[in-house]
Design a protein around this motif. Structure first.
Motif, short mmCIF file in Angstrom:
data_model
loop_
_atom_site.label_atom_id
_atom_site.label_comp_id
_atom_site.label_asym_id
_atom_site.label_seq_id
_atom_site.Cartn_x
_atom_site.Cartn_y
_atom_site.Cartn_z
N GLN A 101 0.83 -1.21 0.00
CA GLN A 101 0.00 0.00 0.00
C GLN A 101 0.87 1.26 0.00
O GLN A 101 0.57 2.22 -0.72
N ILE A 102 1.90 1.25 0.80
CA ILE A 102 2.81 2.40 0.86
C ILE A 102 3.52 2.58 -0.48
O ILE A 102 3.57 3.69 -1.04
N ARG A 103 4.05 1.49 -1.03
CA ARG A 103 4.76 1.56 -2.31
C ARG A 103 3.85 1.98 -3.45
O ARG A 103 4.24 2.76 -4.32
N PHE A 104 2.62 1.50 -3.44
CA PHE A 104 1.66 1.90 -4.47
C PHE A 104 1.38 3.39 -4.37
O PHE A 104 1.34 4.09 -5.38
N GLY A 105 1.17 3.88 -3.16
CA GLY A 105 0.91 5.31 -2.96
C GLY A 105 2.06 6.17 -3.42
O GLY A 105 1.86 7.22 -4.05
N ILE A 106 3.27 5.74 -3.14
CA ILE A 106 4.46 6.49 -3.58
C ILE A 106 4.52 6.52 -5.10
O ILE A 106 4.77 7.57 -5.71
N GLY A 138 -0.91 5.70 1.65
CA GLY A 138 -0.93 4.30 2.08
C GLY A 138 -2.03 3.98 3.05
O GLY A 138 -1.97 2.97 3.76
N GLN A 139 -3.07 4.81 3.11
CA GLN A 139 -4.15 4.62 4.07
C GLN A 139 -5.33 3.84 3.50
O GLN A 139 -6.26 3.52 4.23
N ARG A 140 -5.31 3.59 2.19
CA ARG A 140 -6.40 2.84 1.56
C ARG A 140 -5.84 1.71 0.72
O ARG A 140 -4.83 1.87 0.04
N ASN A 141 -6.51 0.59 0.77
CA ASN A 141 -6.17 -0.56 -0.06
C ASN A 141 -7.11 -0.51 -1.26
O ASN A 141 -8.32 -0.59 -1.09
N VAL A 142 -6.58 -0.35 -2.45
CA VAL A 142 -7.43 -0.13 -3.62
C VAL A 142 -7.77 -1.43 -4.34
O VAL A 142 -7.03 -2.41 -4.28
#
Length: 74
Positions: A6-11, A44-48
């Motif tokens: 989630q963090i890596r996706f957000g970045i 990184g606060q949401r899982n898409v």
């Protein structure tokens, strides 16, 4: 607590959005998503879902695969 993907996706999303010179609001409008939802994804606060990934890719004008962070980024 968000997991690593989630963090890596957000970045990765933030990198592509800023490279496209889009605000969170403009990306949200182009993708049919709320600005605060885009912000939560980037933080990184949401899982898409895959549907959301597709909307984001269309909003950015990129392929779905471009949004996927590499495992080595962890």
């Amino acid at each position: 607590m968000a997991d690593g993907i989630q963090i890596r996706f957000g970045i990765r999303l933030r990198e592509l959005r800023t490279r496209a010179k889009l605000s969170q609001a403009r990306l949200g409008a182009a993708a049919g998503l709320a600005r605060n939802f885009v912000s939560m994804i980037e933080n990184g606060q949401r899982n898409v879902t895959l549907d959301t990934v597709e909307k984001l890719a269309k909003g950015l004008g990129c392929r779905l695969a471009m949004l996927m962070p590499d495992a080595e980024d962890e």
